[in-house]
Write a protein that holds these residues in place. Structure first.
Motif, PDB file in Angstrom:
ATOM      1  N   ALA A 141      26.769  28.175  -8.045  1.00 37.57           N
ATOM      2  CA  ALA A 141      26.205  29.506  -7.803  1.00 37.57           C
ATOM      3  C   ALA A 141      24.701  29.511  -8.114  1.00 37.57           C
ATOM      4  O   ALA A 141      23.902  30.094  -7.371  1.00 37.57           O
ATOM      5  CB  ALA A 141      26.933  30.555  -8.631  1.00 37.57           C
ATOM      6  N   ALA A 142      24.308  28.836  -9.208  1.00 41.24           N
ATOM      7  CA  ALA A 142      22.890  28.770  -9.565  1.00 41.24           C
ATOM      8  C   ALA A 142      22.097  28.019  -8.493  1.00 41.24           C
ATOM      9  O   ALA A 142      21.000  28.433  -8.104  1.00 41.24           O
ATOM     10  CB  ALA A 142      22.723  28.107 -10.927  1.00 41.24           C
ATOM     11  N   VAL A 143      22.654  26.917  -7.993  1.00 44.18           N
ATOM     12  CA  VAL A 143      21.980  26.141  -6.946  1.00 44.18           C
ATOM     13  C   VAL A 143      21.833  26.974  -5.675  1.00 44.18           C
ATOM     14  O   VAL A 143      20.772  26.998  -5.049  1.00 44.18           O
ATOM     15  CB  VAL A 143      22.744  24.822  -6.667  1.00 44.18           C
ATOM     16  N   ILE A 144      22.899  27.659  -5.298  1.00 44.19           N
ATOM     17  CA  ILE A 144      22.862  28.497  -4.094  1.00 44.19           C
ATOM     18  C   ILE A 144      21.842  29.619  -4.251  1.00 44.19           C
ATOM     19  O   ILE A 144      21.052  29.889  -3.338  1.00 44.19           O
ATOM     20  CB  ILE A 144      24.264  29.036  -3.769  1.00 44.19           C
ATOM     21  N   LEU A 145      21.819  30.280  -5.403  1.00 40.60           N
ATOM     22  CA  LEU A 145      20.834  31.346  -5.647  1.00 40.60           C
ATOM     23  C   LEU A 145      19.405  30.798  -5.614  1.00 40.60           C
ATOM     24  O   LEU A 145      18.499  31.441  -5.092  1.00 40.60           O
ATOM     25  CB  LEU A 145      21.118  32.043  -6.969  1.00 40.60           C
ATOM     26  N   LEU A 146      19.213  29.608  -6.152  1.00 40.94           N
ATOM     27  CA  LEU A 146      17.890  28.988  -6.119  1.00 40.94           C
ATOM     28  C   LEU A 146      17.466  28.699  -4.681  1.00 40.94           C
ATOM     29  O   LEU A 146      16.328  28.990  -4.285  1.00 40.94           O
ATOM     30  CB  LEU A 146      17.889  27.699  -6.942  1.00 40.94           C
ATOM     31  N   LEU A 147      18.370  28.153  -3.876  1.00 40.80           N
ATOM     32  CA  LEU A 147      18.059  27.884  -2.471  1.00 40.80           C
ATOM     33  C   LEU A 147      17.751  29.163  -1.701  1.00 40.80           C
ATOM     34  O   LEU A 147      16.807  29.207  -0.906  1.00 40.80           O
ATOM     35  CB  LEU A 147      19.219  27.138  -1.803  1.00 40.80           C
ATOM     36  N   ILE A 148      18.528  30.204  -1.948  1.00 37.72           N
ATOM     37  CA  ILE A 148      18.279  31.484  -1.280  1.00 37.72           C
ATOM     38  C   ILE A 148      16.916  32.037  -1.664  1.00 37.72           C
ATOM     39  O   ILE A 148      16.164  32.504  -0.808  1.00 37.72           O
ATOM     40  CB  ILE A 148      19.413  32.486  -1.591  1.00 37.72           C
ATOM     41  N   SER A 149      16.569  31.961  -2.939  1.00 40.79           N
ATOM     42  CA  SER A 149      15.268  32.495  -3.367  1.00 40.79           C
ATOM     43  C   SER A 149      14.119  31.697  -2.758  1.00 40.79           C
ATOM     44  O   SER A 149      13.103  32.267  -2.350  1.00 40.79           O
ATOM     45  CB  SER A 149      15.169  32.538  -4.889  1.00 40.79           C
ATOM     46  N   VAL A 150      14.252  30.377  -2.656  1.00 40.93           N
ATOM     47  CA  VAL A 150      13.209  29.559  -2.035  1.00 40.93           C
ATOM     48  C   VAL A 150      13.091  29.899  -0.549  1.00 40.93           C
ATOM     49  O   VAL A 150      11.982  30.043  -0.016  1.00 40.93           O
ATOM     50  CB  VAL A 150      13.506  28.052  -2.233  1.00 40.93           C
ATOM     51  N   LEU A 151      14.220  30.053   0.131  1.00 39.03           N
ATOM     52  CA  LEU A 151      14.197  30.412   1.545  1.00 39.03           C
ATOM     53  C   LEU A 151      13.556  31.778   1.766  1.00 39.03           C
ATOM     54  O   LEU A 151      12.761  31.951   2.700  1.00 39.03           O
ATOM     55  CB  LEU A 151      15.606  30.389   2.125  1.00 39.03           C
ATOM     56  N   LEU A 152      13.869  32.747   0.925  1.00 37.76           N
ATOM     57  CA  LEU A 152      13.258  34.073   1.063  1.00 37.76           C
ATOM     58  C   LEU A 152      11.751  34.014   0.835  1.00 37.76           C
ATOM     59  O   LEU A 152      10.975  34.673   1.536  1.00 37.76           O
ATOM     60  CB  LEU A 152      13.916  35.066   0.113  1.00 37.76           C
ATOM     61  N   TYR A 153      11.322  33.239  -0.143  1.00 41.29           N
ATOM     62  CA  TYR A 153       9.894  33.085  -0.418  1.00 41.29           C
ATOM     63  C   TYR A 153       9.180  32.456   0.775  1.00 41.29           C
ATOM     64  O   TYR A 153       8.140  32.944   1.218  1.00 41.29           O
ATOM     65  CB  TYR A 153       9.701  32.229  -1.673  1.00 41.29           C
ATOM     66  N   LYS A 154       9.748  31.392   1.313  1.00 40.00           N
ATOM     67  CA  LYS A 154       9.140  30.727   2.469  1.00 40.00           C
ATOM     68  C   LYS A 154       9.168  31.640   3.700  1.00 40.00           C
ATOM     69  O   LYS A 154       8.224  31.659   4.485  1.00 40.00           O
ATOM     70  CB  LYS A 154       9.861  29.405   2.783  1.00 40.00           C
ATOM     71  N   TRP A 155      10.243  32.402   3.871  1.00 38.57           N
ATOM     72  CA  TRP A 155      10.335  33.331   4.997  1.00 38.57           C
ATOM     73  C   TRP A 155       9.206  34.361   4.938  1.00 38.57           C
ATOM     74  O   TRP A 155       8.594  34.672   5.951  1.00 38.57           O
ATOM     75  CB  TRP A 155      11.694  34.023   5.005  1.00 38.57           C
ATOM     76  N   GLN A 156       8.940  34.871   3.744  1.00 36.65           N
ATOM     77  CA  GLN A 156       7.867  35.859   3.584  1.00 36.65           C
ATOM     78  C   GLN A 156       6.525  35.241   3.947  1.00 36.65           C
ATOM     79  O   GLN A 156       5.694  35.879   4.599  1.00 36.65           O
ATOM     80  CB  GLN A 156       7.843  36.395   2.149  1.00 36.65           C
ATOM     81  N   GLN A 157       6.286  33.997   3.559  1.00 38.18           N
ATOM     82  CA  GLN A 157       5.034  33.326   3.912  1.00 38.18           C
ATOM     83  C   GLN A 157       4.906  33.169   5.427  1.00 38.18           C
ATOM     84  O   GLN A 157       3.844  33.411   5.996  1.00 38.18           O
ATOM     85  CB  GLN A 157       4.957  31.949   3.251  1.00 38.18           C
ATOM     86  N   ILE A 158       5.988  32.767   6.064  1.00 36.85           N
ATOM     87  CA  ILE A 158       5.974  32.586   7.517  1.00 36.85           C
ATOM     88  C   ILE A 158       5.751  33.922   8.211  1.00 36.85           C
ATOM     89  O   ILE A 158       4.983  34.018   9.174  1.00 36.85           O
ATOM     90  CB  ILE A 158       7.283  31.921   7.989  1.00 36.85           C
ATOM     91  N   GLU A 159       6.399  34.966   7.720  1.00 34.23           N
ATOM     92  CA  GLU A 159       6.234  36.296   8.317  1.00 34.23           C
ATOM     93  C   GLU A 159       4.794  36.788   8.189  1.00 34.23           C
ATOM     94  O   GLU A 159       4.229  37.340   9.129  1.00 34.23           O
ATOM     95  CB  GLU A 159       7.207  37.273   7.664  1.00 34.23           C
ATOM     96  N   ASN A 160       4.175  36.568   7.033  1.00 38.41           N
ATOM     97  CA  ASN A 160       2.774  36.970   6.843  1.00 38.41           C
ATOM     98  C   ASN A 160       1.852  36.221   7.800  1.00 38.41           C
ATOM     99  O   ASN A 160       0.945  36.809   8.399  1.00 38.41           O
ATOM    100  CB  ASN A 160       2.334  36.743   5.401  1.00 38.41           C
ATOM    101  N   LYS A 161       2.076  34.914   7.960  1.00 38.37           N
ATOM    102  CA  LYS A 161       1.251  34.139   8.893  1.00 38.37           C
ATOM    103  C   LYS A 161       1.466  34.608  10.327  1.00 38.37           C
ATOM    104  O   LYS A 161       0.518  34.674  11.118  1.00 38.37           O
ATOM    105  CB  LYS A 161       1.566  32.647   8.773  1.00 38.37           C
ATOM    106  N   ALA A 162       2.704  34.946  10.673  1.00 41.28           N
ATOM    107  CA  ALA A 162       2.987  35.433  12.028  1.00 41.28           C
ATOM    108  C   ALA A 162       2.278  36.761  12.284  1.00 41.28           C
ATOM    109  O   ALA A 162       1.731  36.981  13.377  1.00 41.28           O
ATOM    110  CB  ALA A 162       4.493  35.586  12.235  1.00 41.28           C
ATOM    111  N   GLU A 163       2.266  37.662  11.309  1.00 42.12           N
ATOM    112  CA  GLU A 163       1.572  38.943  11.466  1.00 42.12           C
ATOM    113  C   GLU A 163       0.067  38.733  11.598  1.00 42.12           C
ATOM    114  O   GLU A 163      -0.584  39.404  12.400  1.00 42.12           O
ATOM    115  CB  GLU A 163       1.897  39.871  10.299  1.00 42.12           C
ATOM    116  N   ASP A 164      -0.491  37.805  10.817  1.00 33.81           N
ATOM    117  CA  ASP A 164      -1.920  37.503  10.931  1.00 33.81           C
ATOM    118  C   ASP A 164      -2.248  36.938  12.311  1.00 33.81           C
ATOM    119  O   ASP A 164      -3.249  37.303  12.931  1.00 33.81           O
ATOM    120  CB  ASP A 164      -2.356  36.511   9.843  1.00 33.81           C
ATOM    121  N   THR A 165      -1.391  36.051  12.793  1.00 35.61           N
ATOM    122  CA  THR A 165      -1.583  35.467  14.115  1.00 35.61           C
ATOM    123  C   THR A 165      -1.486  36.533  15.198  1.00 35.61           C
ATOM    124  O   THR A 165      -2.276  36.540  16.155  1.00 35.61           O
ATOM    125  CB  THR A 165      -0.552  34.350  14.369  1.00 35.61           C
TER     126      THR A 165
END
Length: 149
Positions: A16-40
């Motif tokens: 459960a801890a590993v899965i939560l860690l992976l989800i949090s990393v994916l959400l963080y990276k998703w937010q970065q990608i979304e911000n770059k897409a909006e800037d573009t």
């Protein structure tokens, strides 16, 4: 038996801890990608608006530099340097200016919001458009169009 249950519980908690860690990393990276897409998107919108203005300026030169024109039901003037401008009572008509420069495309896709803010920016008549909480401004300096994000 209790030792077996506690080992199973410990393994489940570790997974459960590993899965939560992976989800949090994916959400963080998703937010970065979304911000770059909006800037573009904002950069591309700025470039498209400027290209629309350049196309109209070229049309102005080809048509022997008329003082005004009408395209797609939008009446507009040209500055002395040939840049399109939509004025009503010495104020920019931001809605019509947007339609004119985007070739009458008045919608934004993917649930983005677009709204206009008319006003004076340090004494300069301008239009500010908000796209996904990011500002894009169109204003004129010495008869030349300026589009800034």
């Amino acid at each position: 038996m209790d030792k077996f249950k506690s080992e199973v519980r410990l393994k489940n908690m570790a997974w459960a801890a590993v899965i939560l860690l992976l989800i949090s990393v994916l959400l963080y990276k998703w937010q970065q990608i979304e911000n770059k897409a909006e800037d573009t998107q904002l950069i591309l919108t700025t470039n498209n608006l400027y290209q629309g203005a350049v196309n109209l300026k070229q049309q102005w030169e080809i048509n022997n530099k008329p003082a005004y024109d009408r395209i797609g039901g939008i009446d507009f003037q040209y500055t002395l340097l040939g840049w399109p401008i939509v004025n009503i009572d010495n104020q920019l008509d931001c809605n019509k200016l947007w339609k004119l420069l985007t070739n009458n495309i008045n919608h934004i896709t993917n649930n983005e919001s677009l709204y206009f803010i008319n006003g004076k920016l340090t004494g300069i008549n301008h239009c500010t458009y908000m796209i996904n909480n990011k500002a894009l401004a169109i204003f004129y300096i010495d008869g030349k169009i300026c589009i800034k994000a």
